[in-house]
Design an enzyme around this catalytic site. Structure first.
Site, PDB file in Angstrom:
ATOM      1  CD  GLU A 204      -1.434   0.772 -12.611  1.00  0.00           C
ATOM      2  OE1 GLU A 204      -0.249   0.708 -12.993  1.00  0.00           O
ATOM      3  OE2 GLU A 204      -2.332   0.032 -13.039  1.00  0.00           O
ATOM      4  CE  LYS A 336      -3.570  -6.647 -15.131  1.00  0.00           C
ATOM      5  NZ  LYS A 336      -4.216  -5.737 -16.127  1.00  0.00           N
TER       6      LYS A 336
END
EC number: 4.2.1.11
Length: 422
Positions: A204, A336
């Site tokens: 990330e 999500k």
């Protein structure tokens, strides 16, 4: 606004693994496009991501089955329908799949189609996506939860906690918040270099050094914040994603880097000590997704002090969130889109959270694409917080850049310290 054709293709995500992208082509020639991400640290009750499991191709990770489902069954079912009615389209997709976890067509095939339909609608209306996604919620520019130090399943190092995040709550607006986070990120790199620590980045975009403890990670961040000229606890606060399900084994939570193991009660005390030492305002997945009795204790002990976010715990599923609300578990939900598989069900989860006093945090996945849909959805839903990684890697900065564009278009307030109000 009627659908002429839907077609999909296999593309690569940010980890070099295949994922699916769908085009919804309208009779007017307008094309709405969307691609879907993939997680590394996943909840067991997430909607099913359909993979080919052919070891001769992409090590079994191909998504040609999902692509075929879009090009065939989904295309046939939605042809001629209007993208104006998102709920109807998503209902048809779920009925066509006809499984609890979308394992027949694949949540990846369904989601790519669902989001592409929403984007096609925005293009047809000649309006920005965030405006067409808004359903009456007060829109705000979200506080970014910037994951600048990585561990756990997102990095190849010895750090147990998966994400150490900074939140620039003291910024006056989103562009300044982004600037603050970026400056701290670059200072952190020099702090790590000075101490002889690795400055390679994880999935990330955060740094992933081998360090001795979780406290050392927080100390490194504290030093970088101070050296960048910001006030810890005023300008910048911390958030953690523990991803505790990854640490849970045979009834105990193992902090391997610190050579410690805890039961639920001991781990809650561990968090309480961290909170008393550092300005931590949010803890995500602090306990295992199946440890609901532990979650109740955690919420009772710390729920009035910090945001307790359920990710693996709730998997963006309205049914599971409803259970959590009834049992007084957590006080926030991570959103999500690929955990549930349609835009409509994602919206249901957000509304259910709001109606019951739970906060929402919009989130990317560790395996991302260049698609920026979640940036628009974060603004449209007024959730006030977004997780989309660190301040490098285009798959992460793409979302930040989209938020900058939205900020330029709209005079929307920055959520800032309002997210701390309990």
């Amino acid at each position: 606004m009627h659908i002429h054709k839907i077609q999909a293709r296999e593309i690569l995500d940010s980890r070099g693994n295949p994922t699916i992208e769908a085009d919804v082509i309208l009779t007017t020639g307008i094309i709405g496009r969307a691609s879907v991400p993939s997680g590394a640290s996943t909840g067991s009750r997430e909607a099913c991501e359909l993979r080919d499991n052919d070891p001769k191709r992409y090590a079994g990770k191909g998504v040609q089955k999902a692509v075929k489902h879009v090009n065939n069954e989904i295309n046939q079912a939605l042809q001629g329908l209007s993208v104006e009615d998102q709920e109807n389209l998503d209902r048809i997709l779920c009925q066509l799949d006809n499984t609890e976890n979308k394992s027949h067509l694949g949540a990846n095939a369904i989601l790519a189609t669902s989001l592409a339909c929403a984007r096609a609608r925005a293009l047809s209306l000649n309006q920005p996506l965030y405006m067409t996604l808004n359903q009456g919620d007060m829109m705000t520019m979200p506080v970014p939860m910037m994951n600048i130090l990585n561990g756990g399943a997102h990095a190849d190092n010895n750090v147990d906690i998966q994400e150490f995040m900074i939140m620039p709550i003291g910024a006056p607006d989103f562009p300044v918040a982004l600037q603050m986070g970026t400056e701290i990120f670059h200072v952190l790199k020099s702090v790590l270099k000075k101490q002889g620590l690795n400055t390679a980045v994880g999935d990330e975009g955060g740094f992933a050094p081998n360090i001795q403890s979780n406290r050392q990670a927080l100390d490194l961040l504290s030093e970088a914040i101070e050296k960048a000229g910001f006030r810890l606890g005023e300008d910048i606060v911390f958030a953690l994603d523990v991803a505790a399900s990854e640490l849970f084994n045979e009834g105990f939570y193992h902090m391997y880097s610190e050579n410690q193991k805890f039961d639920s009660h001991q781990l809650i005390e561990y968090y309480a000590n961290l909170i008393s030492s550092y300005p931590i305002v949010s803890i995500e997945d602090g306990l295992d997704e199946k440890d609901w009795s532990g979650w109740k204790q955690l919420t009772t002990h710390l729920g009035n002090k910090v945001q307790l976010v359920g990710d693996d715990l709730f998997v963006t599923n309205p049914k599971i969130l409803r259970e959590g609300i009834a049992q007084g578990v957590a006080n926030a939900i991570l959103i999500k889109v690929n955990q549930i598989g349609t835009l409509s069900e994602t919206r249901q989860a957000i509304k259910l959270a709001y109606d019951n006093g739970y906060r929402c945090v919009m989130s990317h996945r560790s395996g991302e694409t260049e698609d920026t849909f979640i940036a628009d959805l974060a603004v449209a839903s007024g959730c006030g917080q977004i997780k989309t990684g660190s301040l490098c890697r285009t798959d992460r900065t793409a979302k930040y850049n989209q938020l900058l564009r939205i900020n330029e278009l709209a005079s929307l307030p920055y959520a800032g310290k309002n997210i701390l109000k309990r």
